[in-house]
Write an enzyme that holds these catalytic residues in place. Structure first.
Site, mmCIF file in Angstrom:
data_model
loop_
_atom_site.group_PDB
_atom_site.id
_atom_site.type_symbol
_atom_site.label_atom_id
_atom_site.label_comp_id
_atom_site.label_asym_id
_atom_site.label_seq_id
_atom_site.Cartn_x
_atom_site.Cartn_y
_atom_site.Cartn_z
ATOM 1 C CG ASP A 15 -2.168 -0.856 1.019
ATOM 2 O OD1 ASP A 15 -2.510 -1.140 -0.139
ATOM 3 O OD2 ASP A 15 -2.784 -1.249 2.019
ATOM 4 N NE ARG B 187 -1.265 1.843 4.156
ATOM 5 C CZ ARG B 187 -1.771 2.930 3.574
ATOM 6 N NH1 ARG B 187 -3.068 3.206 3.718
ATOM 7 N NH2 ARG B 187 -1.019 3.738 2.867
ATOM 8 N NE ARG C 293 -8.177 2.193 8.029
ATOM 9 C CZ ARG C 293 -7.468 2.057 6.930
ATOM 10 N NH1 ARG C 293 -6.349 2.750 6.777
ATOM 11 N NH2 ARG C 293 -7.862 1.248 5.964
ATOM 12 C CG HIS D 105 -8.161 7.621 5.463
ATOM 13 N ND1 HIS D 105 -7.263 6.931 4.688
ATOM 14 C CD2 HIS D 105 -7.793 7.384 6.747
ATOM 15 C CE1 HIS D 105 -6.398 6.292 5.453
ATOM 16 N NE2 HIS D 105 -6.701 6.555 6.710
ATOM 17 C CB CYS E 289 -5.028 7.633 -1.718
ATOM 18 S SG CYS E 289 -6.497 7.633 -0.666
#
Length: 274
Positions: A57, A82, A128, A157, A254
């Site tokens: 990612d 991550r 998150r 997000h 992103c």
């Protein structure tokens, strides 16, 4: 930006990720490179972060840190898959002259949940980033952090539900109200009464996962309902196809970490009068 050299969907940590839907690596890289070349054609500089094979990612570079005035507030990821991205990004920043790097105690996922809007730091929470990270970021940057509660797991997000179009003294934003709690919708309406309100269809197309330089707005080509209202506000929308990267739950924003401000210049050597 970070090339998607190792991008794959081998696990699922958001509702968009499905390991049963494999990624076409060549197409993902071609779409990512189209975004990179578009930035260059508009006169922007693009720095590259080397991808690491065990971090698929990493292409979503926005999540690794938040940079304002040359100061770096590092991420602390919610999921172990991550976690290695944050130290990888810190190594890049140190190697490129950034010396003021804040290490968080609480979970934040960089520009996934932090964005600058005029004097404010808009800060997402709910899926998150920890609410405690907002106070940390406020203390580090010296900007008031405005907490916004996300309530729909598809918009996990802040950068999937809100985009700052112009972060000048009177910020201009677009957002999808149903991604936010009633109280947060009231806050957004009070702060940005003239905001562009996105439809469900454009939000689901990741139309708010966009990047604006104050003139050009780079966004997914499927968010067709945003193009006319953006033009009416004086912006130039630029459509991009990042459908392979959307399989990982990300699009234009992103893939793009904004380096706001340069690192400090190193001191001149003794005796150098230049």
């Amino acid at each position: 930006m970070c090339p998607p050299a190792h991008f794959s969907i081998s696990y699922s940590i958001n509702p968009w990720m499905d390991p049963a839907k494999p990624v076409d690596p060549q197409l993902a890289h071609a779409q990512w490179d189209d975004l990179r070349r578009t930035y260059l054609s508009l006169g922007h500089e693009v720095e590259l972060l080397d991808p690491e094979p065990d971090l698929p990612d990493m292409v979503f570079a926005a999540n690794g840190a938040t940079v304002i005035d040359g100061r770096v507030f590092s991420a602390r990821f919610a999921y172990p898959q991550r976690a290695g991205e944050a130290p990888a990004q810190r190594r890049w920043f140190r190697a490129h002259g950034y010396t003021d790097i804040g290490l968080p105690q609480h979970v934040n996922e960089g520009e996934g949940d932090f964005t600058v809007a005029g004097p404010y730091l808009l800060a997402g929470r709910g899926f998150r980033s920890s609410p405690d990270s907002h106070a940390e970021a406020q203390e580090f940057f010296g900007r008031p952090a405005i907490g916004l509660d996300l309530i729909d797991p598809r918009y996990y997000h802040l950068d999937t539900a809100l985009c700052v179009l112009d972060d000048g003294p009177s910020p201009d934003v677009m957002y999808y109200p149903d991604a936010f709690s009633p109280g947060s919708r009231s806050v957004l309406a009070a702060l940005f009464p003239d905001a562009l309100i996105a439809s469900r269809e454009d939000a689901e197309a990741f139309g708010l996962n966009a990047v604006s330089d104050g003139k050009h707005v780079l966004l997914p080509q499927a968010a067709v309902g945003l193009f006319t209202p953006l033009r009416a506000r004086g912006y130039e929308p630029i459509a991009l196809d990042l459908t392979e990267l959307l399989k990982g739950g990300g699009s234009v924003k992103c893939c793009t970490q904004e380096l706001r401000g340069r690192p400090p210049e190193p001191p001149a050597p003794p005796g150098d009068s230049s």
